[in-house]
Design a protein around this motif. Structure first.
Motif, PDB file in Angstrom:
ATOM      1  N   THR A  56       0.899  -1.180   0.025  1.00  0.00           N
ATOM      2  CA  THR A  56       0.013  -0.027   0.102  1.00  0.00           C
ATOM      3  C   THR A  56       1.009   1.202  -0.208  1.00  0.00           C
ATOM      4  OG1 THR A  56      -1.535  -1.254   1.330  1.00  0.00           O
ATOM      5  CG2 THR A  56      -2.000   1.416   1.106  1.00  0.00           C
TER       6      THR A  56
ATOM      7  N   HIS B  14      -6.538  -3.079   1.285  1.00  0.00           N
ATOM      8  CA  HIS B  14      -5.697  -2.024   0.981  1.00  0.00           C
ATOM      9  C   HIS B  14      -4.546  -2.340   0.225  1.00  0.00           C
ATOM     10  CE1 HIS B  14      -8.197   0.570   3.900  1.00  0.00           C
ATOM     11  NE2 HIS B  14      -7.965  -0.618   4.849  1.00  0.00           N
TER      12      HIS B  14
ATOM     13  N   LYS C 292      -3.078  -0.349  -3.260  1.00  0.00           N
ATOM     14  CA  LYS C 292      -3.900   1.062  -3.115  1.00  0.00           C
ATOM     15  C   LYS C 292      -2.896   2.048  -2.943  1.00  0.00           C
ATOM     16  CE  LYS C 292      -8.212  -0.681  -3.346  1.00  0.00           C
ATOM     17  NZ  LYS C 292      -9.390  -0.427  -2.304  1.00  0.00           N
TER      18      LYS C 292
END
Length: 194
Positions: free
Chosen positions: A39, A93, A96
């Motif tokens: 992430t 997540h 991202k």
């Protein structure tokens, strides 16, 4: 496979991308190429950057201002840590990218007033005389030429932004309001008192 969080500041993806943005973007690409699920967190200016003002505050009671009317939304590093903790411990997540800012867009003058109230001392704001003075304030023993040029470029971009970019990432990810600069100053006032 392990999941990592990579901290970057490639959130200013203008055309052309500023030098610091390019440097961070290149590192993001290395993280992506590693194959490790990640992430990407892209925080803007940290509230802790106000600690760079310590030498002039302690010596002469002033803050150098390289951005004049420019506004930005500084973020408390604790908010970055909270977003990272959620990204590492909750599903959804990986892969991202999150741009992180505080909620308040502030000038250096407004930040200085807030800090002055927290430490109970009058502080002046002095505009820098030159871009080189702004770099020397940050790196009194000198900065490599590429870094100095990148800082000067960044200060010019910040000076031009009189609205201030901000995001709602802290509200969405940990699900609460970001900490304010007033809160940060209150918690850290002892660091500014000589």
């Amino acid at each position: 496979m392990r999941h990592i969080v990579h901290l970057s500041s490639a959130n200013v993806l203008g055309d052309p991308m500023p030098a610091m943005g390019r440097w961070h973007h290149d590192r993001e690409e290395l993280v992506r190429a590693s194959g490790i699920p990640a992430t990407i967190l892209r925080p803007g200016a940290f509230m802790t950057n106000a600690l760079d003002w310590l030498p002039t505050i302690r010596a002469d009671g002033f803050v150098l201002d390289p951005i004049g009317p420019g506004r930005y939304a500084p973020i408390d590093p604790a908010d970055i840590a909270d977003v990272a903790a959620v990204a590492l411990t909750e599903e959804g997540h990986q892969g991202k990218q999150y741009v992180l800012t505080g909620e308040e867009t502030l000038t250096v003058t407004e930040q200085t007033r807030t800090l002055a109230m927290a430490i109970g001392r009058h502080l002046d704001v002095r505009p820098v005389n030159s871009p080189e003075e702004a770099v020397r304030a940050r790196f009194p023993h000198g900065a490599p030429p590429a870094l100095a040029a990148a800082l000067i470029e960044g200060f010019a971009l910040m000076r031009a932004d009189t609205i201030g970019f901000r995001t709602d990432t802290v509200r969405r990810i940990p699900g609460r309001a970001p900490r304010t600069f007033t809160e940060w100053c209150t918690r850290n006032a002892h660091r500014f008192v000589s």
